[in-house]
Design a protein around this motif. Structure first.
Motif, PDB file in Angstrom:
ATOM      1  N   ALA A  40       2.306  13.250  -1.589  1.00 36.67           N
ATOM      2  CA  ALA A  40       3.290  11.834  -2.041  1.00 36.67           C
ATOM      3  C   ALA A  40       2.989  11.098  -2.816  1.00 36.67           C
ATOM      4  O   ALA A  40       3.903  10.137  -3.267  1.00 36.67           O
ATOM      5  CB  ALA A  40       3.674  11.729  -0.652  1.00 36.67           C
ATOM      6  N   GLY A  41       1.346  10.642  -3.292  1.00 35.67           N
ATOM      7  CA  GLY A  41       1.490   9.721  -4.106  1.00 35.67           C
ATOM      8  C   GLY A  41       1.403   8.585  -3.535  1.00 35.67           C
ATOM      9  O   GLY A  41       0.901   8.732  -2.004  1.00 35.67           O
ATOM     10  N   ASP A  42       1.712   7.423  -4.070  1.00 34.85           N
ATOM     11  CA  ASP A  42       1.355   5.907  -3.620  1.00 34.85           C
ATOM     12  C   ASP A  42       2.813   5.717  -2.403  1.00 34.85           C
ATOM     13  O   ASP A  42       2.380   4.902  -1.558  1.00 34.85           O
ATOM     14  CB  ASP A  42       2.243   5.450  -5.000  1.00 34.85           C
ATOM     15  CG  ASP A  42       1.180   4.733  -6.083  1.00 34.85           C
ATOM     16  OD1 ASP A  42      -0.211   5.146  -4.876  1.00 34.85           O
ATOM     17  OD2 ASP A  42       1.883   4.358  -7.019  1.00 34.85           O
ATOM     18  N   HIS A  43       4.156   6.638  -2.423  1.00 29.64           N
ATOM     19  CA  HIS A  43       4.995   6.545  -1.610  1.00 29.64           C
ATOM     20  C   HIS A  43       3.895   7.476  -0.022  1.00 29.64           C
ATOM     21  O   HIS A  43       4.210   6.574   0.873  1.00 29.64           O
ATOM     22  CB  HIS A  43       6.127   7.448  -1.734  1.00 29.64           C
ATOM     23  CG  HIS A  43       6.779   6.721  -3.151  1.00 29.64           C
ATOM     24  ND1 HIS A  43       6.724   7.117  -4.585  1.00 29.64           N
ATOM     25  CD2 HIS A  43       7.589   6.052  -3.133  1.00 29.64           C
ATOM     26  CE1 HIS A  43       7.328   6.614  -5.020  1.00 29.64           C
ATOM     27  NE2 HIS A  43       7.884   5.841  -4.451  1.00 29.64           N
ATOM     28  N   GLY A  44       3.267   7.753  -0.290  1.00 30.66           N
ATOM     29  CA  GLY A  44       2.670   8.415   0.963  1.00 30.66           C
ATOM     30  C   GLY A  44       1.865   7.362   1.630  1.00 30.66           C
ATOM     31  O   GLY A  44       1.536   7.318   2.648  1.00 30.66           O
ATOM     32  N   VAL A  45       1.185   6.761   1.415  1.00 31.86           N
ATOM     33  CA  VAL A  45       0.145   5.362   1.719  1.00 31.86           C
ATOM     34  C   VAL A  45       1.122   4.823   2.331  1.00 31.86           C
ATOM     35  O   VAL A  45       0.551   4.479   3.013  1.00 31.86           O
ATOM     36  CB  VAL A  45      -0.800   4.851   0.767  1.00 31.86           C
ATOM     37  CG1 VAL A  45      -1.848   3.767   1.025  1.00 31.86           C
ATOM     38  CG2 VAL A  45      -1.838   5.530  -0.794  1.00 31.86           C
ATOM     39  N   VAL A  46       2.475   4.026   1.267  1.00 34.95           N
ATOM     40  CA  VAL A  46       3.551   3.591   2.227  1.00 34.95           C
ATOM     41  C   VAL A  46       3.738   3.895   3.381  1.00 34.95           C
ATOM     42  O   VAL A  46       3.358   3.085   4.473  1.00 34.95           O
ATOM     43  CB  VAL A  46       4.417   2.721   0.998  1.00 34.95           C
ATOM     44  CG1 VAL A  46       5.167   2.339   2.160  1.00 34.95           C
ATOM     45  CG2 VAL A  46       3.594   2.088   0.120  1.00 34.95           C
ATOM     46  N   ALA A  47       3.658   5.456   3.296  1.00 38.22           N
ATOM     47  CA  ALA A  47       4.334   6.011   4.605  1.00 38.22           C
ATOM     48  C   ALA A  47       3.405   5.774   5.683  1.00 38.22           C
ATOM     49  O   ALA A  47       3.674   5.295   7.271  1.00 38.22           O
ATOM     50  CB  ALA A  47       5.523   7.547   4.548  1.00 38.22           C
ATOM     51  N   ALA A  49       1.433   4.191   6.368  1.00 31.67           N
ATOM     52  CA  ALA A  49       1.252   2.674   7.014  1.00 31.67           C
ATOM     53  C   ALA A  49       1.767   1.939   7.998  1.00 31.67           C
ATOM     54  O   ALA A  49       2.321   1.631   8.612  1.00 31.67           O
ATOM     55  CB  ALA A  49       1.191   1.717   4.850  1.00 31.67           C
ATOM     56  N   LEU A  50       3.611   2.376   7.372  1.00 37.59           N
ATOM     57  CA  LEU A  50       4.624   2.110   8.352  1.00 37.59           C
ATOM     58  C   LEU A  50       4.200   2.786   9.272  1.00 37.59           C
ATOM     59  O   LEU A  50       4.334   2.402  10.632  1.00 37.59           O
ATOM     60  CB  LEU A  50       5.732   2.983   7.669  1.00 37.59           C
ATOM     61  CG  LEU A  50       6.924   2.730   8.206  1.00 37.59           C
ATOM     62  CD1 LEU A  50       6.946   1.365   8.693  1.00 37.59           C
ATOM     63  CD2 LEU A  50       7.666   3.496   7.459  1.00 37.59           C
ATOM     64  N   ILE A  51       4.098   4.402   9.444  1.00 39.15           N
ATOM     65  CA  ILE A  51       3.590   5.151  11.036  1.00 39.15           C
ATOM     66  C   ILE A  51       2.642   4.181  11.228  1.00 39.15           C
ATOM     67  O   ILE A  51       2.378   3.874  12.926  1.00 39.15           O
ATOM     68  CB  ILE A  51       3.021   6.395  10.559  1.00 39.15           C
ATOM     69  CG1 ILE A  51       4.244   7.084   9.715  1.00 39.15           C
ATOM     70  CG2 ILE A  51       3.159   7.267  11.569  1.00 39.15           C
ATOM     71  CD1 ILE A  51       4.286   8.487   9.490  1.00 39.15           C
ATOM     72  N   GLY A  52       1.499   4.188  10.817  1.00 35.74           N
ATOM     73  CA  GLY A  52      -0.020   3.743  11.321  1.00 35.74           C
ATOM     74  C   GLY A  52       1.416   1.689  12.680  1.00 35.74           C
ATOM     75  O   GLY A  52       0.546   1.442  12.885  1.00 35.74           O
ATOM     76  N   ALA A  53       1.489   1.231  11.387  1.00 31.85           N
ATOM     77  CA  ALA A  53       2.292  -0.268  12.287  1.00 31.85           C
ATOM     78  C   ALA A  53       2.879   0.195  12.744  1.00 31.85           C
ATOM     79  O   ALA A  53       3.563  -0.760  14.409  1.00 31.85           O
ATOM     80  CB  ALA A  53       2.528  -0.968  11.299  1.00 31.85           C
TER      81      ALA A  53
END
Length: 62
Positions: A40-47, A49-53
């Motif tokens: 997913a690239g950059d979107h995967g990193v943000v996703a 991070a969202l799940i971790g938070a």
């Protein structure tokens, strides 16, 4: 050593202390997540991070 490296080593230590079957499940799940994030690239990193938070917030509410 920075805080991120300390956190990584702490988590790896927790996994190393698990029974082998449980550690294998964690490693398998991590492999799936890594592949999804990379795909997913950059979107995967943000996703991720969202799940971790979200996971951390749920822990704080317990």
């Amino acid at each position: 050593m920075d805080e991120d490296r300390k956190t990584l080593l702490l988590i790896k230590g927790v996994i190393a202390d698990m029974p082998p079957a449980e550690a294998a499940k964690v490693q398998a799940c991590a492999a799936v997540l890594r592949r999804a994030v990379l795909d997913a690239g950059d979107h995967g990193v943000v996703a991720l991070a969202l799940i971790g938070a979200e996971a951390q917030a749920m822990e704080l509410q317990r």
